[in-house]
Design a protein around this motif. Structure first.
Motif, short mmCIF file in Angstrom:
data_model
loop_
_atom_site.label_atom_id
_atom_site.label_comp_id
_atom_site.label_asym_id
_atom_site.label_seq_id
_atom_site.Cartn_x
_atom_site.Cartn_y
_atom_site.Cartn_z
N ASP A 1 -13.19 41.56 52.85
CA ASP A 1 -13.60 40.32 52.18
C ASP A 1 -13.80 40.53 50.69
OD1 ASP A 1 -13.48 38.90 54.54
OD2 ASP A 1 -15.64 39.13 54.99
N LYS A 2 -14.37 41.67 50.31
CA LYS A 2 -14.57 41.97 48.90
C LYS A 2 -13.23 42.09 48.18
CE LYS A 2 -17.66 45.13 47.81
NZ LYS A 2 -18.29 46.44 47.55
N ALA A 3 -12.28 42.74 48.81
CA ALA A 3 -10.95 42.89 48.22
C ALA A 3 -10.26 41.54 48.09
CB ALA A 3 -10.10 43.84 49.05
N LYS A 4 -10.46 40.67 49.09
CA LYS A 4 -9.85 39.34 49.06
C LYS A 4 -10.41 38.53 47.89
CE LYS A 4 -10.41 36.52 52.61
NZ LYS A 4 -10.26 35.90 53.94
N GLU A 5 -11.72 38.63 47.63
CA GLU A 5 -12.32 37.93 46.50
C GLU A 5 -11.75 38.43 45.18
OE1 GLU A 5 -16.58 38.16 46.61
OE2 GLU A 5 -16.66 37.41 48.67
N GLN A 6 -11.60 39.73 45.06
CA GLN A 6 -11.05 40.28 43.82
C GLN A 6 -9.61 39.84 43.60
OE1 GLN A 6 -11.62 44.51 44.06
NE2 GLN A 6 -13.77 44.40 43.43
N LEU A 7 -8.85 39.73 44.67
CA LEU A 7 -7.46 39.26 44.54
C LEU A 7 -7.41 37.79 44.15
CD1 LEU A 7 -5.62 41.02 47.49
CD2 LEU A 7 -5.31 41.41 45.06
N ASN A 8 -8.34 37.00 44.64
CA ASN A 8 -8.37 35.59 44.29
C ASN A 8 -8.70 35.40 42.81
OD1 ASN A 8 -7.66 34.67 46.82
ND2 ASN A 8 -9.79 34.42 47.51
N GLN A 9 -9.53 36.28 42.25
CA GLN A 9 -9.82 36.20 40.83
C GLN A 9 -8.57 36.54 40.02
OE1 GLN A 9 -13.09 38.85 40.26
NE2 GLN A 9 -14.58 37.46 41.21
N GLY A 10 -7.78 37.46 40.52
CA GLY A 10 -6.48 37.80 39.93
C GLY A 10 -6.57 38.49 38.60
N PRO A 11 -5.48 39.14 38.22
CA PRO A 11 -5.43 39.78 36.91
C PRO A 11 -5.30 38.70 35.83
CG PRO A 11 -3.32 39.98 37.99
CD PRO A 11 -4.26 39.34 38.98
N GLY A 12 -5.58 39.07 34.62
CA GLY A 12 -5.48 38.11 33.52
C GLY A 12 -4.07 37.57 33.39
N GLN A 13 -3.95 36.25 33.42
CA GLN A 13 -2.63 35.62 33.31
C GLN A 13 -2.01 35.90 31.94
OE1 GLN A 13 -1.17 34.32 35.91
NE2 GLN A 13 0.69 33.81 34.82
N LYS A 14 -2.86 36.01 30.91
CA LYS A 14 -2.35 36.30 29.57
C LYS A 14 -1.64 37.65 29.54
CE LYS A 14 -5.55 33.80 26.58
NZ LYS A 14 -6.59 33.97 25.54
N GLU A 15 -2.24 38.66 30.17
CA GLU A 15 -1.65 39.99 30.18
C GLU A 15 -0.30 39.97 30.89
OE1 GLU A 15 -4.58 42.32 32.11
OE2 GLU A 15 -5.96 42.24 30.43
N LEU A 16 -0.23 39.24 31.99
CA LEU A 16 1.02 39.15 32.74
C LEU A 16 2.09 38.44 31.92
CD1 LEU A 16 2.41 39.79 35.40
CD2 LEU A 16 1.60 37.60 36.26
N ASP A 17 1.70 37.33 31.26
CA ASP A 17 2.67 36.60 30.44
C ASP A 17 3.17 37.45 29.27
OD1 ASP A 17 2.50 34.38 32.06
OD2 ASP A 17 1.03 33.35 30.79
#
Length: 172
Positions: free
Chosen positions: A126-142
């Motif tokens: 569950d903790k890992a699922k929450e962290q994935l939902n927050q996701g990495p910074g979209q700016k960094e990915l772009d």
């Protein structure tokens, strides 16, 4: 060791005799010192320059662009083939390790060698699922995607050679 038409000067340098004859103002020793100073200056300059500044400095262009198209394709193809071949070999080892581990885990659990705390697994999941939902910074990915696109557009010949070589490396 003497070479015909060349004069030995201090420090092991060979200078054409014509160069020595034309320099009436400098003696052989002075000329040798001057050459030695220039070589030392060049060596010190090269030591001060970082290799990445020469490759990616402000005024640097793609190194591959300095070569003819055939050379660019060859460089891309050879490096792509090497990467593909290594990826294939490492991938096989990784797949065997992962598959073997996945086969051994249920056998070990059913045999009683492994005890699993399922409540803790669920909590960590569950903790890992929450962290994935927050996701990495979209700016960094772009930013990464934009830089990658710019690199591919700037080096299209080398990139296409790399992709072809990578696929051949994976197939071999």
């Amino acid at each position: 060791m003497m070479v015909e038409g060349m004069e030995g000067v201090g420090g092991g340098f060979l200078i054409p005799n014509s160069a020595l004859e034309g320099s009436a103002t400098l003696t052989q020793t002075e000329l040798a010192e001057e050459i030695n100073d220039k070589v030392v200056d060049l060596a010190e300059y090269a030591k001060r320059q970082r290799w990445w500044n020469r490759l990616v400095g402000k005024n640097s262009d793609s190194i591959a662009r300095r070569y003819p198209v055939a050379t660019q394709i060859a460089i891309g193809s050879v490096s792509g083939w090497c990467a593909g071949y290594l990826f294939q070999k490492v991938g096989k080892v990784a797949a065997m390790s992962l598959g073997g581990g996945l086969l051994l885990l249920p056998i070990a659990y059913n045999s009683g060698y492994i005890k699993v705390d399922w409540k803790r697994v669920e909590k960590d999941f569950d903790k890992a699922k929450e962290q994935l939902n927050q996701g990495p910074g979209q700016k960094e990915l772009d930013t990464f995607v934009k830089k990658s696109k710019a690199f591919v557009k700037q080096n299209i010949v080398v990139t296409s050679g790399f992709v072809g070589g990578f696929l051949l490396g994976m197939a071999s």
